[in-house]
Structures are given as structure tokens and as C-alpha cells.
Design an enzyme around this catalytic site. Structure first.
Site, PDB file in Angstrom:
ATOM      1  N   GLY A 171      62.667  77.834  30.345  1.00  0.00           N
ATOM      2  CA  GLY A 171      61.514  78.702  30.128  1.00  0.00           C
ATOM      3  C   GLY A 171      61.962  80.138  29.908  1.00  0.00           C
ATOM      4  N   GLU A 172      61.054  81.051  30.138  1.00  0.00           N
ATOM      5  CA  GLU A 172      61.286  82.457  29.817  1.00  0.00           C
ATOM      6  C   GLU A 172      62.558  83.014  30.480  1.00  0.00           C
ATOM      7  OE1 GLU A 172      58.703  84.909  31.867  1.00  0.00           O
ATOM      8  OE2 GLU A 172      59.223  86.698  30.728  1.00  0.00           O
TER       9      GLU A 172
ATOM     10  N   ILE B  44      55.368  74.095  31.467  1.00  0.00           N
ATOM     11  CA  ILE B  44      54.007  73.534  31.440  1.00  0.00           C
ATOM     12  C   ILE B  44      52.981  74.640  31.226  1.00  0.00           C
ATOM     13  CG2 ILE B  44      54.620  71.593  32.942  1.00  0.00           C
ATOM     14  CD1 ILE B  44      52.884  72.992  35.127  1.00  0.00           C
ATOM     15  N   ASP B  45      53.366  75.889  31.534  1.00  0.00           N
ATOM     16  CA  ASP B  45      52.396  76.995  31.429  1.00  0.00           C
ATOM     17  C   ASP B  45      52.064  77.347  29.974  1.00  0.00           C
ATOM     18  OD1 ASP B  45      52.578  77.073  34.146  1.00  0.00           O
ATOM     19  OD2 ASP B  45      53.474  79.058  34.294  1.00  0.00           O
TER      20      ASP B  45
HETATM   21  O1  F6P Z   1      56.572  78.110  35.306  1.00  0.00           O
HETATM   22  C1  F6P Z   1      56.041  76.874  35.558  1.00  0.00           C
HETATM   23  C2  F6P Z   1      55.489  76.811  36.955  1.00  0.00           C
HETATM   24  O2  F6P Z   1      54.995  75.526  37.129  1.00  0.00           O
HETATM   25  C3  F6P Z   1      54.445  77.890  37.292  1.00  0.00           C
HETATM   26  O3  F6P Z   1      53.165  77.550  36.845  1.00  0.00           O
HETATM   27  C4  F6P Z   1      54.559  77.958  38.800  1.00  0.00           C
HETATM   28  O4  F6P Z   1      54.165  79.224  39.292  1.00  0.00           O
HETATM   29  C5  F6P Z   1      56.001  77.729  39.029  1.00  0.00           C
HETATM   30  O5  F6P Z   1      56.509  77.008  37.934  1.00  0.00           O
HETATM   31  C6  F6P Z   1      56.260  77.003  40.329  1.00  0.00           C
HETATM   32  O6  F6P Z   1      57.626  76.852  40.497  1.00  0.00           O
HETATM   33  P1  F6P Z   1      58.315  76.143  41.722  1.00  0.00           P
HETATM   34  O7  F6P Z   1      58.201  74.686  41.526  1.00  0.00           O
HETATM   35  O8  F6P Z   1      59.719  76.604  41.682  1.00  0.00           O
HETATM   36  O9  F6P Z   1      57.592  76.584  42.965  1.00  0.00           O
END
Ligand code: F6P
Length: 343
Positions: free
Chosen positions: A104-105, A128-129
Site C-alpha cells: 500500500g501507500e 482494501i481501503d
Molecule cells: O490500510 C488497510 C487497513 O485495513 C486500514 O483500513 C486499517 O486502519 C488498517 O489497515 C489496520 O491495520 P492492522 O491490521 O495493522 O491493525
């Protein structure tokens, strides 16, 4: 051209479709040009720690329908563990010519830095965002929207039975794409997204409006949403590996406020990681497979510092800076269009 040896790693939060990317890349590379592949385990951690696994046709058979990632992921930042020098050293030791980085980013920003520091890299966008610039869609988004929609269809029937207001929290750290699409699909009475701060007065207006029409109000909220009165995101779980606040729980904060403001019994549900796990949708499998195939073609054309992307229905190649330069937020007009149906 003689076959290359390509390393693959998946980095950052997982997304349904990661395995389909890996399979698409390995099958295409082996079949079309005799390339061979190695997987680095757990994102950049596997690179800096020289932790690899074989990736041949045998290892990737049948994995396009599997959620998660067979090579693991992490939010490890290579620049905190020796940077480009260490990465080059491990690639040389494993006779790897170039890397395919699925991320991702944050991960693609790291990939871009490494590319500038001389590491041959092709990016594959993942989240997924759906908030990455430079591509119309990322795989995982369609699956997450489908899961959220199904869950909220269920919340509606129980909400209607009890004449309750149901608040459903979906993922979306910086952007409200999952909330917008699942909310539209399910016919929500209000959609709350990070891009649009909203007051309790507005929320009360729409919730009461739906209730007064005899409906059980359904409010969809993205985890990164802020009330007009808030100056930071709601986070009670500390920071993640990348130093970002762990989100989750805004629905629990909103439900009692809505209950109090409207007098309607209100319940909260946080969908959380259920949206990220499990079987990818057919759309995501196809997109991810095409991304994996295109990443190999890009590597073959030495398009280092680029990532594969989808524009309309075409797979194209764009500079990594397009992905990391700006977030793809929900445009105001898209939100206003959805808001015509609120209440
Ligand atoms: O960036 C994708 C994402 O699913 C976000 O929507 C969410 O804030 C984050 O990842 C959650 O990440 P983790 O599983 O590391 O808590």
C-alpha cells in the site's frame, strides 16, 4: 533475454488477492520467459533478515482463491534495518535480479526510495481501503465491500425487528470508499466518512428522519471518521508498527451519543478484520492475477520504479510517484450524490 530471478514480497496490511498476484506472476514468468522466483517472508523483514522461501509453480498451485498471503506480511520499514545497502546485499546473495513489491501507500513509498537508491523494483498496488492514487482500483476492496454489505444486510433485519438504530463500523483509515460503496449497496440512512466531518445535529437529523418514517436507521461509519467536535481520530489501541494510531471503536463512541440525542435504542457493530480475511471475490482474483502478470511483463521491460495499475478495464504501468504522491479520497460530489438518499 535469459530468464531473470525475481523476488516477491507482500508488505503492509494484507488484502484478499495477494496470493492471486503471486500465482499470476510466477505462472506467467515461468511460462513466458523462464524466469524463476523467490518469496521473501513477512514483507521487508524477510529481505533484511534474508528469510526466503521457494516460489515455483508447485508452491502457487490453487492459491488464487486463498485469502491472506502465503509468504506473510509485516509493516517493517527497510530503512530502519540497513536500508538500500542491506537490501542489495541480500538480493546479491540470493542472486535475485529485481523485486516485485506488493504493498500500500507506506510500502510503495519505501519501494520508491529504494528504487532511487538503486534497487530495481516493480510495485503492485494493494489496499482494501482503495485509497492509492495512480490506479482506479486495488484488489481487496471489492471483497471488503461485499463482506461489509452482507454483514449490514444482517444488521438491518435484526435492527428492524427491534426498531433499533444500528451503527456499523467499516475499515477506512483516511478515506471512506468502503463505507460509501457498502453503504450505498445496503441502502444505509447515513454514511460517515473521514473526508467529511459531521456534527451530532446532522446525524440526529438523518437518524430521526428515518425512524419517523418507520425505518430502523442504519448508520455506516468508517473507522477514520471524526465528529465535527473532534480534532483527531478515535484511537484507544496505541500505535502500530508503522507508528500510526490503531483505529477501531468509533461506532462504540457514536452509539450512546445517538441514543441520547434521539431517544432511539442504538447498537454498535465493528466489522474489523473480518473485512480483510477470507476468500477474495471473483473481481479481486481477476484483478490481482492480471496485476501479477503485468508486474512480470514490466520487470521484463526493465520498467523499474513503476507500478502496475488499472485504468478503466486496462492494466497499465505508471510511475510509483503517482501512487504515493496523493491519497485517492472520495470526491465531494460522490459523497453529496450519496447524501441525497440519506435519512
Ligand atoms: O490500510 C488497510 C487497513 O485495513 C486500514 O483500513 C486499517 O486502519 C488498517 O489497515 C489496520 O491495520 P492492522 O491490521 O495493522 O491493525
Amino acid at each position: 533475454m535469459e530468464g531473470m530471478r525475481l523476488g516477491i514480497l507482500t508488505s503492509g496490511g494484507d488484502a484478499p488477492g495477494l496470493n492471486a498476484v503471486i500465482r499470476g506472476a510466477v505462472l506467467t514468468g515461468e511460462r513466458t520467459a523462464g524466469h524463476s522466483f523467490v518469496g521473501f517472508r513477512n514483507g521487508w523483514q524477510g529481505v533484511v533478515e534474508d528469510d526466503t522461501m521457494p516460489l515455483s509453480r508447485h508452491q502457487v498451485k490453487g492459491i488464487n482463491k486463498l485469502g491472506g498471503t502465503i509468504i506473510g506480511t509485516s509493516r517493517t520499514n527497510p530503512y530502519e534495518h540497513g536500508g538500500a545497502e542491506r537490501v542489495k546485499e541480500v538480493l546479491a546473495k540470493n542472486e535475485v535480479d529485481a523485486l516485485i513489491v506488493v504493498g500500500g501507500e507506506g510500502s510503495l513509498a519505501g519501494a520508491q526510495e529504494l528504487y532511487k537508491d538503486g534497487v530495481p523494483i516493480i510495485g503492485v498496488p494493494k489496499t482494501i481501503d482503495n485509497d492509492l492514487g495512480g490506479t482506479d482500483y486495488t484488489f481487496g476492496f471489492d471483497t471488503a465491500v461485499g463482506i461489509a454489505t452482507e454483514a449490514m444486510d444482517r444488521l438491518r433485519t435484526t435492527g428492524e425487528s427491534h426498531s433499533r438504530c444500528m451503527v456499523a463500523e467499516v475499515m477506512g483509515r483516511h478515506v471512506g470508499w468502503i463505507a460509501l460503496h457498502s453503504g450505498l449497496a445496503v441502502g444505509a440512512h447515513l454514511i460517515l466518512i473521514p473526508e467529511r466531518k459531521t456534527s451530532m445535529d446532522e446525524i440526529t437529523h438523518y437518524v430521526k428522519g428515518a425512524y419517523d418514517r418507520g425505518r430502523a436507521p442504519l448508520v455506516v461509519v468508517a473507522e477514520g471518521f471524526q465528529l465535527a467536535s473532534m480534532d483527531t481520530v478515535h484511537s484507544e489501541l496505541g500505535l502500530d508498527e508503522a507508528g500510526r494510531p490503531r483505529l477501531g471503536g468509533i461506532a462504540n463512541l457514536l452509539a450512546p451519543l445517538i441514543d441520547e440525542a434521539t431517544g432511539i435504542e442504538t447498537r454498535a457493530t465493528t466489522l474489523g478484520h473480518i473485512q480483510r480475511g477470507g476468500t477474495p471475490s471473483a473481481f479481486d482474483r481477476v484483478l490481482a492475477t492480471r496485476f501479477g502478470m503485468a508486474a512480470v511483463h514490466a520487470a521484463q521491460a526493465s520498467q523499474w520504479g513503476h507500478m502496475v495499475s488499472v485504468r478503466g478495464t486496462d492494466i497499465v504501468v505508471v510511475g510509483l510517484e503517482e501512487a504515493v504522491g496523493s491519497l485517492k479520497v472520495v470526491p465531494t460530489e460522490r459523497y453529496d450524490e450519496a447524501a441525497l438518499l440519506f435519512g
